[in-house]
Design a protein around this motif. Sequence first.
Motif, short mmCIF file in Angstrom:
data_model
loop_
_atom_site.label_atom_id
_atom_site.label_comp_id
_atom_site.label_asym_id
_atom_site.label_seq_id
_atom_site.Cartn_x
_atom_site.Cartn_y
_atom_site.Cartn_z
N GLN A 26 0.83 -1.20 0.00
CA GLN A 26 0.00 0.00 0.00
C GLN A 26 0.87 1.25 0.00
O GLN A 26 0.57 2.22 -0.70
CB GLN A 26 -0.92 0.02 1.21
CG GLN A 26 -2.04 -0.99 1.17
CD GLN A 26 -2.80 -1.04 2.48
OE1 GLN A 26 -2.24 -0.79 3.55
NE2 GLN A 26 -4.08 -1.39 2.40
N ALA A 27 1.93 1.24 0.79
CA ALA A 27 2.84 2.38 0.83
C ALA A 27 3.49 2.60 -0.53
O ALA A 27 3.62 3.73 -0.99
CB ALA A 27 3.90 2.17 1.91
N GLN A 28 3.89 1.50 -1.17
CA GLN A 28 4.50 1.60 -2.50
C GLN A 28 3.49 2.15 -3.50
O GLN A 28 3.82 3.00 -4.32
CB GLN A 28 5.01 0.25 -2.95
CG GLN A 28 5.69 0.27 -4.30
CD GLN A 28 6.19 -1.10 -4.72
OE1 GLN A 28 5.90 -2.11 -4.07
NE2 GLN A 28 6.92 -1.15 -5.80
N SER A 29 2.26 1.69 -3.43
CA SER A 29 1.22 2.16 -4.33
C SER A 29 0.93 3.64 -4.10
O SER A 29 0.78 4.41 -5.06
CB SER A 29 -0.04 1.33 -4.13
OG SER A 29 -1.09 1.84 -4.91
N ASN A 30 0.85 4.06 -2.84
CA ASN A 30 0.61 5.47 -2.51
C ASN A 30 1.75 6.34 -3.02
O ASN A 30 1.51 7.42 -3.58
CB ASN A 30 0.44 5.66 -1.01
CG ASN A 30 -0.88 5.12 -0.50
OD1 ASN A 30 -1.78 4.81 -1.27
ND2 ASN A 30 -0.98 4.99 0.80
N PHE A 31 2.98 5.90 -2.81
CA PHE A 31 4.14 6.66 -3.25
C PHE A 31 4.16 6.76 -4.77
O PHE A 31 4.41 7.83 -5.33
CB PHE A 31 5.43 6.00 -2.73
CG PHE A 31 6.67 6.77 -3.06
CD1 PHE A 31 6.95 7.96 -2.42
CD2 PHE A 31 7.55 6.29 -4.00
CE1 PHE A 31 8.09 8.68 -2.72
CE2 PHE A 31 8.71 6.99 -4.31
CZ PHE A 31 8.98 8.18 -3.67
N SER A 32 3.86 5.65 -5.42
CA SER A 32 3.83 5.62 -6.88
C SER A 32 2.77 6.58 -7.42
O SER A 32 3.04 7.34 -8.36
CB SER A 32 3.56 4.20 -7.36
OG SER A 32 3.38 4.16 -8.75
N SER A 33 1.59 6.55 -6.86
CA SER A 33 0.52 7.44 -7.33
C SER A 33 0.85 8.90 -7.03
O SER A 33 0.52 9.78 -7.83
CB SER A 33 -0.82 7.04 -6.74
OG SER A 33 -0.84 7.23 -5.36
N MET A 34 1.50 9.16 -5.90
CA MET A 34 1.89 10.53 -5.58
C MET A 34 2.89 11.06 -6.60
O MET A 34 2.77 12.18 -7.08
CB MET A 34 2.50 10.59 -4.17
CG MET A 34 2.86 12.00 -3.75
SD MET A 34 3.72 12.08 -2.19
CE MET A 34 5.27 11.33 -2.63
N LEU A 35 3.88 10.23 -6.97
CA LEU A 35 4.86 10.66 -7.97
C LEU A 35 4.20 10.87 -9.33
O LEU A 35 4.51 11.83 -10.04
CB LEU A 35 5.99 9.63 -8.10
CG LEU A 35 7.01 9.62 -6.98
CD1 LEU A 35 8.03 8.52 -7.22
CD2 LEU A 35 7.69 10.96 -6.85
N LYS A 36 3.30 9.97 -9.69
CA LYS A 36 2.59 10.10 -10.97
C LYS A 36 1.79 11.39 -11.00
O LYS A 36 1.81 12.12 -12.01
CB LYS A 36 1.68 8.90 -11.18
CG LYS A 36 0.94 8.93 -12.49
CD LYS A 36 0.03 7.74 -12.65
CE LYS A 36 -0.75 7.85 -13.95
NZ LYS A 36 -1.84 6.91 -14.02
N ASN A 37 1.08 11.71 -9.93
CA ASN A 37 0.30 12.95 -9.87
C ASN A 37 1.20 14.18 -9.95
O ASN A 37 0.85 15.16 -10.61
CB ASN A 37 -0.53 13.00 -8.59
CG ASN A 37 -1.68 12.03 -8.61
OD1 ASN A 37 -2.09 11.57 -9.66
ND2 ASN A 37 -2.19 11.69 -7.44
N ALA A 38 2.35 14.14 -9.30
CA ALA A 38 3.27 15.28 -9.34
C ALA A 38 3.80 15.50 -10.76
O ALA A 38 3.88 16.64 -11.22
CB ALA A 38 4.42 15.06 -8.37
#
Length: 100
Positions: A26-38
């Motif tokens: 979940q942490a990896q998914s959250n971090f990945s989505s945060m980077l994608k959004n940025a």
Amino acid sequence: MNTIGTNLPPVNRMEEGQSSQLTPSQAQSNFSSMLKNAVEDLNHVQLESDKKTEGLANGSVENLHDVMISAQKASVALETGVQMQSKAIDAYNEIMRMQV
């Protein structure tokens, strides 16, 4: 207009002695989505600046100040993204040098 960093997920504050409720996936998914959004936000700012600059060249946009402000925002956003990338790479390299 969307600015970089506005789509960040809320930070969950933990009480003392309380463990995190996120699993590593979940942490990896959250971090990945945060980077994608940025990156998407950065792209949006760049495209908006390009559109206003092209409009100024075509004569459809007459407000030079708005175009220059947009270009400066895009420049600052790109420089921030590059600096964050550099810091992330430095942190990764530092972790890789750690002896376990």
